[in-house]
Every structure is written in structure tokens, then in C-alpha cells.
Scaffold this motif. Structure first.
Motif, mmCIF file in Angstrom:
data_model
loop_
_atom_site.group_PDB
_atom_site.id
_atom_site.type_symbol
_atom_site.label_atom_id
_atom_site.label_comp_id
_atom_site.label_asym_id
_atom_site.label_seq_id
_atom_site.Cartn_x
_atom_site.Cartn_y
_atom_site.Cartn_z
ATOM 1 N N LEU A 101 0.262 -0.927 -0.179
ATOM 2 C CA LEU A 101 0.406 0.085 0.030
ATOM 3 C C LEU A 101 1.231 1.437 0.113
ATOM 4 N N ASN A 102 1.915 1.606 0.970
ATOM 5 C CA ASN A 102 2.487 2.912 1.045
ATOM 6 C C ASN A 102 3.725 3.060 0.608
ATOM 7 N N ASP A 103 4.518 1.942 -0.637
ATOM 8 C CA ASP A 103 5.466 1.881 -1.178
ATOM 9 C C ASP A 103 5.462 1.994 -2.531
ATOM 10 N N TYR A 104 4.505 0.695 -2.584
ATOM 11 C CA TYR A 104 4.259 0.922 -4.523
ATOM 12 C C TYR A 104 2.372 1.197 -4.993
ATOM 13 N N GLY A 105 2.006 1.280 -3.894
ATOM 14 C CA GLY A 105 1.126 2.367 -4.415
ATOM 15 C C GLY A 105 -0.327 1.344 -4.870
ATOM 16 N N ILE A 106 0.355 -0.365 -4.743
ATOM 17 C CA ILE A 106 -0.958 -1.147 -4.739
ATOM 18 C C ILE A 106 -2.385 -0.705 -3.863
ATOM 19 N N TYR A 107 -3.605 -0.423 -4.678
ATOM 20 C CA TYR A 107 -4.681 -0.250 -4.292
ATOM 21 C C TYR A 107 -5.948 -1.369 -3.738
ATOM 22 N N ASN A 108 -5.291 -2.777 -4.351
ATOM 23 C CA ASN A 108 -6.046 -3.405 -4.228
ATOM 24 C C ASN A 108 -5.221 -5.275 -4.281
ATOM 25 N N VAL A 109 -5.760 -5.717 -3.253
ATOM 26 C CA VAL A 109 -5.195 -7.130 -3.544
ATOM 27 C C VAL A 109 -6.301 -8.172 -2.379
ATOM 28 N N GLN A 110 -6.327 -9.365 -3.320
ATOM 29 C CA GLN A 110 -7.018 -10.240 -3.170
ATOM 30 C C GLN A 110 -6.250 -11.374 -2.395
ATOM 31 N N PHE A 111 -6.822 -11.835 -1.183
ATOM 32 C CA PHE A 111 -6.053 -13.008 -0.817
ATOM 33 C C PHE A 111 -7.372 -14.233 -0.656
ATOM 34 N N ASN A 112 -7.167 -15.775 -1.363
ATOM 35 C CA ASN A 112 -7.302 -16.840 -0.907
ATOM 36 C C ASN A 112 -7.211 -17.437 0.450
ATOM 37 N N THR A 113 -7.331 -17.768 1.596
ATOM 38 C CA THR A 113 -6.641 -18.469 2.374
ATOM 39 C C THR A 113 -6.973 -20.043 1.844
ATOM 40 N N VAL A 114 -7.387 -20.980 1.024
ATOM 41 C CA VAL A 114 -7.372 -22.795 0.562
ATOM 42 C C VAL A 114 -6.147 -22.550 0.332
ATOM 43 N N ASP A 115 -5.741 -23.818 0.908
ATOM 44 C CA ASP A 115 -4.601 -24.257 0.836
ATOM 45 C C ASP A 115 -4.619 -25.125 -1.056
ATOM 46 N N LYS A 116 -3.776 -25.079 -1.398
ATOM 47 C CA LYS A 116 -3.095 -25.819 -2.624
ATOM 48 C C LYS A 116 -3.517 -26.853 -3.010
ATOM 49 N N ASP A 117 -3.067 -28.156 -1.820
ATOM 50 C CA ASP A 117 -3.316 -29.376 -2.176
ATOM 51 C C ASP A 117 -5.264 -29.348 -2.168
ATOM 52 N N VAL A 118 -5.977 -29.080 -1.805
ATOM 53 C CA VAL A 118 -7.500 -28.421 -1.487
ATOM 54 C C VAL A 118 -7.573 -27.972 -2.693
#
Length: 94
Positions: free
Chosen positions: A33-50
Motif C-alpha cells: 500500500l505505502n511503497d508500491y501504491g497497490i490499492y487492491n489485493v485479494q487473498f485466498n486462504t485455501v490450501d493449494k492441495d485442497v
């Protein structure tokens, strides 16, 4: 804690939070947010194996949802190309 959702057991695991991991994640988000000016990020919290298992056996994961391109979707409604893209960008190390 007892989970009372109508979901296959494989789509949820009780998280184990480690203080250092929380701090690393907070620093990561602040940097974006502060250093790169990215204002949108999405996180999935699902295990890759799942996700890989759900791709192979979708009937076992009818309620599995993932975040993709600004919206949430049922895993089983996504095409193979989108599923592969999500699997390939799932795991990152901080």
C-alpha cells in the motif's frame, strides 16, 4: 471451536496463527500500500492441495469458494484454465 457450516471437512481447517506470521503479513500489506501504491489485493486462504484435490474430485467440494478477479466464485463453476491459474498463484512465501 466447533465449525457449524454445511461444508465438506476438507475445505476448512482451524487456523493456527503465529505472531511472527501475522507481523510479516502486516508488513507485506503495508509495503504494497505505502511503497508500491497497490490499492487492491485479494487473498485466498485455501490450501493449494485442497484446490488440486477439488479439481480432481469436484463432487466432494460443492461449496468451496475462491476469490478471483474481484469476485468470489464456487470452485466448481470455474473453467479448468481459471482453476489452473488460481492453483499456480496460490502459494507464496514471505
Amino acid at each position: 471451536m466447533e465449525l457449524k457450516l454445511n461444508t465438506p471437512l476438507g475445505t476448512y481447517t482451524e487456523p493456527e496463527y503465529k505472531e511472527e506470521g501475522i507481523q510479516q503479513m502486516a508488513r507485506f500489506i503495508r509495503t504494497m500500500l505505502n511503497d508500491y501504491g497497490i490499492y487492491n489485493v485479494q487473498f485466498n486462504t485455501v490450501d493449494k492441495d485442497v484446490l488440486i484435490e477439488a479439481k480432481s474430485n469436484p463432487e466432494k467440494y460443492p461449496t468451496l469458494m475462491v476469490r478471483t478477479s474481484g469476485y468470489s466464485a464456487y470452485w466448481t463453476d470455474l473453467g479448468e484454465r481459471v482453476q489452473n491459474d488460481i492453483i499456480n498463484r496460490t502459494e507464496h512465501n514471505l
